[in-house]
Design a protein around this motif. Sequence first.
Motif, short mmCIF file in Angstrom:
data_model
loop_
_atom_site.label_atom_id
_atom_site.label_comp_id
_atom_site.label_asym_id
_atom_site.label_seq_id
_atom_site.Cartn_x
_atom_site.Cartn_y
_atom_site.Cartn_z
N LYS A 2 -82.04 24.26 37.63
CA LYS A 2 -82.75 25.41 37.06
C LYS A 2 -83.71 24.91 35.98
O LYS A 2 -83.29 24.30 35.00
N VAL A 4 -86.62 26.16 33.35
CA VAL A 4 -87.18 27.32 32.67
C VAL A 4 -88.44 26.89 31.92
O VAL A 4 -88.41 25.93 31.15
N SER A 14 -96.95 31.38 35.12
CA SER A 14 -96.49 31.79 36.46
C SER A 14 -97.21 31.02 37.55
O SER A 14 -96.60 30.67 38.57
N VAL A 17 -95.60 27.68 37.75
CA VAL A 17 -94.29 27.82 38.41
C VAL A 17 -94.46 27.79 39.92
O VAL A 17 -93.74 27.09 40.64
N ASN A 18 -95.43 28.56 40.43
CA ASN A 18 -95.67 28.60 41.88
C ASN A 18 -96.02 27.22 42.42
O ASN A 18 -95.53 26.82 43.48
N GLN A 21 -92.88 25.05 42.34
CA GLN A 21 -91.95 25.45 43.40
C GLN A 21 -92.43 24.93 44.76
O GLN A 21 -91.63 24.46 45.56
N ASP A 32 -84.68 26.14 41.08
CA ASP A 32 -84.97 27.50 40.64
C ASP A 32 -85.88 27.34 39.42
O ASP A 32 -85.44 26.85 38.39
N ALA A 34 -88.68 29.19 36.87
CA ALA A 34 -89.16 30.50 36.43
C ALA A 34 -89.81 30.39 35.05
O ALA A 34 -89.46 29.51 34.27
N TYR A 36 -90.90 32.45 31.44
CA TYR A 36 -90.52 33.55 30.56
C TYR A 36 -91.33 33.48 29.27
O TYR A 36 -91.70 32.39 28.83
#
Length: 99
Positions: A2, A4, A14, A17-18, A21, A32, A34, A36
């Motif tokens: 994970k 973050v 974001s 992140v894409n 990923q 995972d 993400a 924030y």
Amino acid sequence: MKIVLICSAGMSTSLLVNKMQKAATEQGIEADIAAYPEAEVTKVGGDADIILLGPQVRFELKKIRGLFPDKPVEVIDMKDYGMMNGKKVLADTLKRLNG
């Protein structure tokens, strides 16, 4: 795993992140990832394997390391962030996690 990412509002990160990923999927890495806003770090940081800060919140590094002394907390390279180089940020992250 994970990962973050923390930024000021969770918006610009974001896209990164894409891209991270996508790079993870291409390399067969289960992750995972993400993003924030900084205000949520205490809620989401506990479950993370690593916390990455966007360059715009690098001034929070000491504070966030203090909140999570047992986790790696790093600032994303400004150039890689600006270029939205998800593959490079993922590679740097894996190096930090794997020693």
